[in-house]
Design a protein around this motif. Structure first.
Motif, mmCIF file in Angstrom:
data_model
loop_
_atom_site.group_PDB
_atom_site.id
_atom_site.type_symbol
_atom_site.label_atom_id
_atom_site.label_comp_id
_atom_site.label_asym_id
_atom_site.label_seq_id
_atom_site.Cartn_x
_atom_site.Cartn_y
_atom_site.Cartn_z
ATOM 1 N N VAL A 97 -25.658 -42.687 -21.718
ATOM 2 C CA VAL A 97 -25.006 -42.856 -20.489
ATOM 3 C C VAL A 97 -23.541 -42.060 -20.507
ATOM 4 O O VAL A 97 -22.842 -41.760 -21.542
ATOM 5 C CB VAL A 97 -24.629 -44.210 -20.300
ATOM 6 N N PRO A 98 -22.995 -41.700 -19.600
ATOM 7 C CA PRO A 98 -21.743 -41.066 -19.396
ATOM 8 C C PRO A 98 -20.305 -41.883 -19.869
ATOM 9 O O PRO A 98 -19.755 -42.033 -18.831
ATOM 10 C CB PRO A 98 -21.755 -40.277 -18.220
ATOM 11 N N VAL A 99 -20.422 -42.160 -20.921
ATOM 12 C CA VAL A 99 -19.284 -42.989 -21.448
ATOM 13 C C VAL A 99 -18.885 -42.387 -22.576
ATOM 14 O O VAL A 99 -19.554 -41.924 -23.580
ATOM 15 C CB VAL A 99 -19.795 -44.386 -21.551
ATOM 16 N N ILE A 100 -17.630 -42.084 -23.018
ATOM 17 C CA ILE A 100 -16.884 -41.533 -24.162
ATOM 18 C C ILE A 100 -17.344 -42.127 -25.502
ATOM 19 O O ILE A 100 -17.925 -41.767 -26.398
ATOM 20 C CB ILE A 100 -15.503 -40.963 -23.852
ATOM 21 N N ILE A 155 -21.470 -40.804 -25.326
ATOM 22 C CA ILE A 155 -21.833 -39.675 -25.616
ATOM 23 C C ILE A 155 -21.261 -39.128 -27.204
ATOM 24 O O ILE A 155 -21.642 -38.138 -27.891
ATOM 25 C CB ILE A 155 -21.201 -38.348 -24.664
ATOM 26 N N MET A 205 -27.126 -48.649 -23.750
ATOM 27 C CA MET A 205 -26.581 -47.588 -23.037
ATOM 28 C C MET A 205 -25.359 -46.871 -24.108
ATOM 29 O O MET A 205 -24.453 -47.419 -24.050
ATOM 30 C CB MET A 205 -25.804 -48.330 -21.730
ATOM 31 N N LEU A 221 -23.047 -49.872 -25.142
ATOM 32 C CA LEU A 221 -23.214 -51.284 -24.678
ATOM 33 C C LEU A 221 -24.812 -51.527 -24.725
ATOM 34 O O LEU A 221 -25.799 -50.638 -24.686
ATOM 35 C CB LEU A 221 -22.874 -51.194 -23.167
ATOM 36 N N ASN A 227 -30.816 -45.172 -24.262
ATOM 37 C CA ASN A 227 -30.439 -44.469 -23.026
ATOM 38 C C ASN A 227 -29.007 -43.807 -23.673
ATOM 39 O O ASN A 227 -28.312 -44.564 -24.060
ATOM 40 C CB ASN A 227 -30.277 -45.450 -21.909
ATOM 41 N N ILE A 235 -25.312 -34.710 -18.691
ATOM 42 C CA ILE A 235 -25.057 -36.074 -18.676
ATOM 43 C C ILE A 235 -23.945 -36.633 -17.540
ATOM 44 O O ILE A 235 -23.791 -37.862 -17.351
ATOM 45 C CB ILE A 235 -24.380 -36.631 -19.954
ATOM 46 N N LEU A 236 -23.287 -35.561 -17.057
ATOM 47 C CA LEU A 236 -22.369 -35.921 -15.966
ATOM 48 C C LEU A 236 -23.384 -36.357 -14.600
ATOM 49 O O LEU A 236 -24.456 -35.618 -14.323
ATOM 50 C CB LEU A 236 -21.547 -34.622 -15.385
ATOM 51 N N ASP A 237 -23.250 -37.404 -13.835
ATOM 52 C CA ASP A 237 -23.975 -37.965 -12.893
ATOM 53 C C ASP A 237 -25.442 -38.358 -13.168
ATOM 54 O O ASP A 237 -26.400 -38.000 -12.579
ATOM 55 C CB ASP A 237 -23.766 -36.905 -11.774
ATOM 56 N N ASN A 238 -25.553 -38.679 -14.539
ATOM 57 C CA ASN A 238 -26.902 -38.780 -15.078
ATOM 58 C C ASN A 238 -27.030 -39.808 -16.265
ATOM 59 O O ASN A 238 -25.816 -40.299 -16.666
ATOM 60 C CB ASN A 238 -27.353 -37.483 -15.691
ATOM 61 N N VAL A 239 -28.277 -40.360 -16.359
ATOM 62 C CA VAL A 239 -28.486 -41.123 -17.524
ATOM 63 C C VAL A 239 -29.731 -40.411 -18.273
ATOM 64 O O VAL A 239 -30.524 -40.096 -17.576
ATOM 65 C CB VAL A 239 -28.888 -42.573 -17.258
ATOM 66 N N VAL A 240 -29.801 -40.340 -19.542
ATOM 67 C CA VAL A 240 -30.748 -39.771 -20.407
ATOM 68 C C VAL A 240 -31.580 -41.023 -20.970
ATOM 69 O O VAL A 240 -30.951 -41.574 -21.880
ATOM 70 C CB VAL A 240 -30.437 -38.676 -21.166
ATOM 71 N N PRO A 241 -32.775 -41.250 -20.549
ATOM 72 C CA PRO A 241 -33.519 -42.467 -21.034
ATOM 73 C C PRO A 241 -34.220 -42.065 -22.522
ATOM 74 O O PRO A 241 -35.202 -42.658 -22.715
ATOM 75 C CB PRO A 241 -34.507 -42.937 -19.938
#
Lengths: 368, 368, 368, 368
Positions: free
Chosen positions: D251-254, D188, D185, D258, D249, D201-207
């Motif tokens: 995820v919306p993490v700066i 960005i 995960m 993980l 994936n 990516i806001l309110d989203n995950v790109v797999p």
């Protein structure tokens, strides 16, 4: 115990496991003048070590300081803080009223982040970068409540704190302000933990924070106002009433309150944009002059880039102890408009309380 | 081809692969009066099917309409749109100026979401819920540019669109406004795709959008203003100048611009809060009266809950065709303050263009 | 009352003011076979109208249905639901156990989204797209608890629901699976309201959801397993034990659980990637065959784009009633790997309960 | 120039204005062994001061170091770096190939964060906490490319770096691993700037992250593998092949990648959970033993809380130079599973390059 520690003033923290309490602990863990000597929290935490009491709720990037982790947590009763001269209160407004009063009556100096005594005519509402002269009411407060050393000092709501710093700079140089319209975009940490539900704020803005607009509109007058000549009352800017209108919003930002401000001056013609910028750059505050440990190097950091300040990029500047101002420009409706960013968990909360205590110490109010 | 389709007006979309173009396609795919007959995009897309051209960039929750997916994409040149009477332009401001003019000269009616002709004294700047009477300049525009049927209509910037709807309601009932301070919290979709970098907006607010404040301050005057009696010019609210000050911010919200507004009236005493609420509730607009397909049932939805409207909860209401207003209350500095939410990708963009065309059709401007 | 309404089955909702309860209400408000006749919630809500009881907690994009807003809310006691044949339970696991049992004993058919009876050997754990044949235990359940018509049906945990649909498709065509490693990225709505604090999830991922991994590992076996031939027990896939390992994570997504899955087959050589894709495309389920109102057109939507499915773009597809699968490819460690997206608040919760009831109705279990 | 500066090794940064380049500058600005002496960027930046060249793109919380702001920026050509012994490359993979080779041929030691030479059989792929022994191929590389002092060292992809640290610890103590399934995960910031569109990516995950899964699967073998005895080739773990399967994936993490990991060991029975935890706690690495300036105090920080590590809370620990591991537990399918967090912009990028150079200096490779 080292010689240095013996000379430190012993302090306690009330509400030590909460969000503001955690910030107090980080600020006080290695403070040169204060020694963290006692912790208070709710009865469910009392009797545990601090690390046990705060388990699962410690939400700071820095770890629990090693010398605090094993400290015992007590209930918020004065007898457990007998060795302290000062307590910092991060209590919720529910318990804060009677608890803080009990500590004052037990002759402790209380520096409170709670809202309960902000409107009390005997209690100073002090933003340390703005109105530490309001400490002068302390002798009167003590005489009225019948204490020898105990008193209560409050600091302002986090959204008020950000704007009054540049407003004070403007009034000091250009005379009284006339009208202010301020719109806030406030961070979620301002609501404590767990605070704002993620379902309410992800991909959203909430255009309402209960009681916040009234606080800004009212607190500004008390903070920017002066005192009566006999130092027994605040004049609430009554001789030159300010009109303040606030629109408060919650945004999905972790830390850092951003506020847009339009102001008009009583003095006409008003100062130019360049004069206002210079005023901000040159603003020097009492805690800086006193050399306080937590004071920022620069009270107002003026940004010249078109898109600054921003919460993510600027909130940690100077450890959040100063205020960031940018986009100073003419306002088509009022005189001047600009953007303010303040770190709501630092200068907006714990840092202000600690800086207030540092000022009070320097001015002799903690040793009388 | 069915009888019904034969009676539909053939329309094209310019900039069909972009963010606004995608919205045009969804709005037009099953429109009762318009038949989507031609698609234009950049030369890199020309020659492909629409689904191939837009691959990887289609960012809508709804799928590409089946009847559009295999349509060919052309360059944005009038010869490829010979069968159309109308084109909708979702072009970027770079190409929009000369391309839209070429289509106008080729006798097509151009409904543009681009900014290029908004300030043109011959081109109406029309928010369909506010000033469709500005279409009356069309005969003059045609005579000046020498076309028989071709003209250009623009709609407003998305952040302007939201506020002029309630402002128009107020002016219609209570007479001219005097001063307006507006603060915007604008969604990322307003910047197109890829638009705002996630590194700039996650856990952040950017207190600046290039050119946006000037657009709001200027467009409001043109939209709320009238026309000269000979229908050859706009009066830009010049007989009763409005002062407008805007603070524009980008927030981490996907769709929906939230704006806080403080207004004062020329008329004193001003209307009461309850009168203003009633005015909003009762506001009826031309596209509603004409029964336009895309018109909302309620032009302004008035919210009474303390914390509404909110982008996440209210932006899809009425398919984003109306405007949401809430928190109507007295302003300590001006007369009244309130909160506005408008869906920037619907009424703030494609929906306005399409509704403008529906009004123009109803008024006979597309068949002259 | 119309003729149509007279023929509808009267149903109630327990926990009507909660997150799942709100979804039940939206699903049932205009259902062709069920008529929403009674609402139950906690004692603090009882006695109020539904709109008053849910005030400030209604977090749906759609408004409260007009015909539900003024319905009275009762305590969750069977006497208030005497007119109902069926109740849907969105209760929290705290009260769900005894309350659901009381309703069953009062001869109501209970379709529950709570976890309490999922592990009960008499209660089916039914994902409607996977194992509605497990309803066959209902006669045995009734005989054991001594009811004539009352029974309890549960649906699965939201993160289990997503993966068992493609796993069932694979087992149906290629025989038993051997090993499964699944990693979830679960939406915040899965935790209810207020649920996840924004301070815990903005700019963050939490690699832990209490009890979730165990649920996936255990529920999968019950759902994919068969029944004994006398229809009195579930075989828990015991004749061909599956090994399942789950890693569960909470991500800052509002709705839509995304899961990555690696599987190996008992059958060797395993099916090819293309055979697996075809299997997914062709998977047809019981509610589709029965023509159930809430059934998706396509049980599994297979995505061929490299970066799909995505929560934001695909969760609303088919009103969230089906499952999205993408990135089907070979696994260097197991046989096949792929990505699953399911709408946790629709097929992962209320939609499953309602679809279960529709199946039960079609199969005669609601009229016996 | 002070005595201390004279003794420092002069270093340059290629791609100095990019995201990784900015991190290099922060790491090198006050480094005790390296003196930042030259900056290279694209021709559009060349000729400007660094602060002018990076204006609007400096996205760090720390300001541009004062001693760097006015340094001139050159094109990335060796003649501008004649005074340097070492260059750090933050170049994009487009220009990195030929540019880095040109610098090597000009006898500079190149420490590259780009992917171009990672698969080169002459170039070490070194995660400093894992396989600095791979530097031993440097003499062979120099002899093959015909340089006296110039060589190229690469560090690994950010998502590989996180997992190989605990995997190396396990292999060192318990012998070869057999199978690994890892799900990432990823933050960005791993995509550079502007990188990931906020609309994606806001309110989203790109797999899906292009090429990422293949990198993890391949790089792991090179990094964990040994060398031939004559130090002229890497054995790619060929004598004991690892099977690695990755699901990647966004995820919306700066900041902060993980990863969830399931592993099986060749050795059966495998180590217990407690043995694995102890192994992680006790893992000591070469840069720690060498006392390297950028080395973490603890290579692997083992978390015992159920919900840690988390990106927001743990990525800044040890200035992001170590790796965080948590949730060590038994895997129902493999032997052991756990969670890894690594700071992708620190140990996952610039910190690794700088730590590699520190190791190389300590081992004498920079002065030969």
């Amino acid at each position: 115990m080292s010689q240095q520690q013996q000379n430190k003033l012993k302090v306690g923290v009330l509400g030590a496991t909460g969000t503001v309490g955690q910030r107090f602990i980080l600020q006080l863990a290695d403070h040169p003048q204060f020694e963290l000597a006692a912790l208070g929290a709710s009865s469910s935490s009392a009797g545990k070590s601090y690390s046990a009491a705060v388990a699962g709720r410690w939400k700071q990037v820095r770890s629990i300081p090693a010398n605090v982790a094993q400290m015992p947590v007590y209930e918020c009763q004065p007898q457990h803080f007998a060795q302290c001269q000062v307590v910092f209160s991060g209590l919720d407004s529910g318990p804060a009223g009677p608890v803080e009063d009990a500590f004052r009556k037990a002759e402790l100096r209380v520096f409170s982040n709670a809202k309960n005594y902000r409107t009390d005519p005997l209690c100073p509402l002090v933003v340390p970068l703005v109105n530490p002269d309001h400490f002068d009411i302390i002798p009167h407060q003590k005489s009225q409540v019948g204490t020898k050393t105990g008193f209560i000092i409050t600091n302002a709501n986090c959204s008020t704190t950000g704007i009054v710093v540049p407003l004070k700079a403007l009034e000091d140089r250009f005379g009284p302000l006339d009208k202010i319209v301020v719109q806030t975009m406030q961070a979620i940490s301002g609501a404590g933990y767990p605070g704002v539900s993620s379902l309410d704020i992800l991909d959203n803005v909430v255009p309402y924070i209960s009681g916040e607009e009234e606080k800004i509109e009212w607190e500004t007058a008390k903070i920017l106002g002066g005192m009566t000549s006999d130092k027994t009352a605040f004049d609430l800017h009554a001789d030159s009433p300010l009109k303040v209108s606030a629109h408060c919003n919650r945004v999905p930002v972790i830390d850092g309150h951003l506020e847009t401000v339009s102001v008009s001056f009583k003095r006409q013609p008003p100062p130019s944009v360049e004069e206002v910028k210079q005023c901000f750059r040159e603003f020097v505050t009492v805690p800086q002059q006193l050399g306080c440990h937590s004071a920022p190097q620069q009270a107002i950091t003026l940004h010249e880039e078109a898109d600054r300040p921003q919460p993510k990029l600027d909130r940690e500047w100077q450890n959040g102890a100063g205020v960031n101002v940018g986009r100073v420009r003419q306002c088509p409706v009022f005189d001047i408009k600009f953007v303010v960013l303040s770190n709501n968990v630092m200068i907006g909360a714990a840092t202000s309380s600690v800086m207030n205590a540092e000022i009070a110490l320097a001015k002799g109010f903690l040793t009388q």
